[in-house]
Design a protein around this motif. Structure first.
Motif, PDB file in Angstrom:
ATOM      1  N   SER A   1       0.844  -1.195   0.000  1.00  0.00           N
ATOM      2  CA  SER A   1       0.000   0.000   0.000  1.00  0.00           C
ATOM      3  C   SER A   1       0.873   1.237   0.000  1.00  0.00           C
ATOM      4  CB  SER A   1      -0.905   0.025   1.240  1.00  0.00           C
ATOM      5  OG  SER A   1      -1.752  -1.083   1.290  1.00  0.00           O
ATOM      6  N   CYS A   2       0.321   2.314  -0.526  1.00  0.00           N
ATOM      7  CA  CYS A   2       1.015   3.606  -0.529  1.00  0.00           C
ATOM      8  C   CYS A   2      -0.016   4.674  -0.208  1.00  0.00           C
ATOM      9  CB  CYS A   2       1.657   3.861  -1.882  1.00  0.00           C
ATOM     10  SG  CYS A   2       2.346   5.527  -2.094  1.00  0.00           S
ATOM     11  N   ALA A   3       0.078   5.247   0.978  1.00  0.00           N
ATOM     12  CA  ALA A   3      -0.841   6.299   1.399  1.00  0.00           C
ATOM     13  C   ALA A   3      -0.274   7.649   0.980  1.00  0.00           C
ATOM     14  CB  ALA A   3      -1.026   6.248   2.902  1.00  0.00           C
ATOM     15  N   VAL A   4      -1.094   8.432   0.315  1.00  0.00           N
ATOM     16  CA  VAL A   4      -0.653   9.707  -0.237  1.00  0.00           C
ATOM     17  C   VAL A   4      -1.404  10.850   0.428  1.00  0.00           C
ATOM     18  CG1 VAL A   4      -0.436  11.084  -2.351  1.00  0.00           C
ATOM     19  CG2 VAL A   4      -0.157   8.599  -2.439  1.00  0.00           C
TER      20      VAL A   4
ATOM     21  N   ILE B   1      -0.925  -6.893  -9.722  1.00  0.00           N
ATOM     22  CA  ILE B   1      -2.095  -6.081 -10.048  1.00  0.00           C
ATOM     23  C   ILE B   1      -1.983  -4.755  -9.323  1.00  0.00           C
ATOM     24  CG2 ILE B   1      -4.600  -5.888  -9.962  1.00  0.00           C
ATOM     25  CD1 ILE B   1      -4.693  -8.973  -9.831  1.00  0.00           C
ATOM     26  N   ILE B   2      -1.973  -3.675 -10.091  1.00  0.00           N
ATOM     27  CA  ILE B   2      -1.960  -2.339  -9.513  1.00  0.00           C
ATOM     28  C   ILE B   2      -3.395  -1.838  -9.422  1.00  0.00           C
ATOM     29  CG2 ILE B   2      -1.676  -1.142 -11.723  1.00  0.00           C
ATOM     30  CD1 ILE B   2       0.167   0.868 -10.285  1.00  0.00           C
ATOM     31  N   SER B   3      -3.702  -1.116  -8.359  1.00  0.00           N
ATOM     32  CA  SER B   3      -5.032  -0.535  -8.201  1.00  0.00           C
ATOM     33  C   SER B   3      -4.920   0.690  -7.305  1.00  0.00           C
ATOM     34  CB  SER B   3      -6.020  -1.554  -7.617  1.00  0.00           C
ATOM     35  OG  SER B   3      -5.611  -1.945  -6.311  1.00  0.00           O
ATOM     36  N   ARG B   4      -6.013   1.418  -7.221  1.00  0.00           N
ATOM     37  CA  ARG B   4      -6.025   2.603  -6.365  1.00  0.00           C
ATOM     38  C   ARG B   4      -7.430   2.817  -5.814  1.00  0.00           C
ATOM     39  NH1 ARG B   4      -3.751   7.207  -9.820  1.00  0.00           N
ATOM     40  NH2 ARG B   4      -4.420   8.548  -8.102  1.00  0.00           N
ATOM     41  N   ASP B   5      -7.483   3.409  -4.631  1.00  0.00           N
ATOM     42  CA  ASP B   5      -8.753   3.799  -4.012  1.00  0.00           C
ATOM     43  C   ASP B   5      -8.685   5.307  -3.830  1.00  0.00           C
ATOM     44  OD1 ASP B   5     -10.920   4.378  -2.359  1.00  0.00           O
ATOM     45  OD2 ASP B   5     -10.724   2.538  -1.214  1.00  0.00           O
TER      46      ASP B   5
ATOM     47  N   PHE C   1      -2.216   0.674  -4.430  1.00  0.00           N
ATOM     48  CA  PHE C   1      -1.929  -0.709  -4.031  1.00  0.00           C
ATOM     49  C   PHE C   1      -1.126  -1.434  -5.108  1.00  0.00           C
ATOM     50  CE2 PHE C   1      -4.732  -0.503  -0.461  1.00  0.00           C
ATOM     51  CZ  PHE C   1      -5.821   0.266  -0.859  1.00  0.00           C
ATOM     52  N   LEU C   2      -0.414  -2.469  -4.667  1.00  0.00           N
ATOM     53  CA  LEU C   2       0.198  -3.407  -5.593  1.00  0.00           C
ATOM     54  C   LEU C   2       0.014  -4.800  -5.003  1.00  0.00           C
ATOM     55  CD1 LEU C   2       1.778  -3.686  -8.275  1.00  0.00           C
ATOM     56  CD2 LEU C   2       3.865  -3.824  -6.885  1.00  0.00           C
ATOM     57  N   GLN C   3      -0.853  -5.584  -5.646  1.00  0.00           N
ATOM     58  CA  GLN C   3      -1.044  -6.981  -5.253  1.00  0.00           C
ATOM     59  C   GLN C   3      -0.029  -7.818  -6.020  1.00  0.00           C
ATOM     60  OE1 GLN C   3      -3.265  -8.487  -3.008  1.00  0.00           O
ATOM     61  NE2 GLN C   3      -2.087 -10.336  -3.456  1.00  0.00           N
ATOM     62  N   MET C   4       0.829  -8.504  -5.289  1.00  0.00           N
ATOM     63  CA  MET C   4       1.886  -9.300  -5.912  1.00  0.00           C
ATOM     64  C   MET C   4       1.635 -10.767  -5.618  1.00  0.00           C
ATOM     65  SD  MET C   4       5.223  -6.920  -5.156  1.00  0.00           S
ATOM     66  CE  MET C   4       5.180  -7.229  -3.403  1.00  0.00           C
ATOM     67  N   ASN C   5       1.409 -11.544  -6.666  1.00  0.00           N
ATOM     68  CA  ASN C   5       1.139 -12.969  -6.542  1.00  0.00           C
ATOM     69  C   ASN C   5       2.254 -13.782  -7.181  1.00  0.00           C
ATOM     70  OD1 ASN C   5      -1.458 -12.378  -5.415  1.00  0.00           O
ATOM     71  ND2 ASN C   5      -2.254 -12.076  -7.486  1.00  0.00           N
ATOM     72  N   ASN C   6       2.307 -15.055  -6.822  1.00  0.00           N
ATOM     73  CA  ASN C   6       3.301 -15.972  -7.396  1.00  0.00           C
ATOM     74  C   ASN C   6       4.700 -15.350  -7.366  1.00  0.00           C
ATOM     75  OD1 ASN C   6       4.340 -18.240  -8.630  1.00  0.00           O
ATOM     76  ND2 ASN C   6       3.757 -17.596 -10.701  1.00  0.00           N
TER      77      ASN C   6
END
Lengths: 107, 120
Positions: B21-24, B69-73, B80-85
């Motif tokens: 996560s990255c809070a801005v 998977i990159i996403s943002r709220d 966010f950066l969801q890192m799998n495998n």
């Protein structure tokens, strides 16, 4: 687009004029930035669009070039300038790549 | 003053997952594209992923495609950066970085980074 910086390491003394070169394998246009990174810290933006100095960056830093070769020059090296420098291209046709970095060391 | 604060790094086994996560703060978050950049120990910078302000334009480095998977709220000013495998070669400090304006732009603000270690 790949970016190659030279030299990889540079030894210099306080007061020296220092030049770092960044060469691109394709067309970047003017979309090139330079960053400074000190150990354990995040990169800091110095220059964008090849030659525009970021606000707050000392004027001893300058950038030039228009592709495929760009240069970062420090006109008179200061103790705070010993760091690693990276170029980055941000051309929309080939997103975001960095050069491998140039470490400026104390001679 | 713009501030970016990453969190979520840690030690994970190969094949595992992690969410960064990255809070801005200090900026209208939704107006700006955001990026993840990583730096393996003793190595240079590598751009990983980018997302537009609205979240509708996304890009990845080839090594991350299909795994990250990159996403943002925008309501929570968080990236966010969801890192799998995860692989051993994903071990790095992960920085979030704000684009100056548009998606294809340089990065004018950076977080301090969060360390991801992939090891058995």
């Amino acid at each position: 687009i790949q970016l190659t910086q030279s030299p990889s390491t540079l030894s210099a003394s306080v007061g020296d004029r220092v030049t770092i070169t960044c060469r691109a394998t394709g067309s970047t246009g003017p979309w090139l930035a330079w960053y400074q990174q000190k150990p354990g810290k995040a990169p800091k933006l110095l220059i964008y669009t090849a030659s525009t100095l970021e606000s707050g960056v000392p004027p001893r830093f300058s950038g030039s070039g228009s592709g495929p070769e760009f240069t970062l020059t420090i006109s008179s090296l200061q103790p705070d300038d010993f760091a690693t420098y990276y170029c980055q291209q941000y051309n929309s046709f080939s997103p975001w790549t960095f050069g491998q970095g140039t470490k400026v060391e104390i001679k | 003053e713009v501030q970016l604060l990453e969190s979520g790094g840690g030690l994970v086994q190969p094949g595992g997952s992690l969410r960064l996560s990255c809070a801005v703060s200090g900026v209208t978050f939704s107006r700006f594209a955001m990026n993840w950049v990583r730096q393996a120990p003793g190595k240079g910078l590598e751009w990983v992923s980018a997302i537009s302000g609205k979240g509708d334009d996304i890009h990845y480095v080839d090594s991350a495609k299909g795994r990250f998977i990159i996403s943002r709220d925008n309501s929570k000013n968080t990236l966010f950066l969801q890192m799998n495998n995860l692989r051993v070669e994903d071990t790095a400090i992960y920085f979030c970085a704000k684009a100056r304006a548009v998606l294809f732009d340089y990065f004018d603000s950076w977080g301090q980074g969060t360390l991801v270690t992939v090891s058995s």
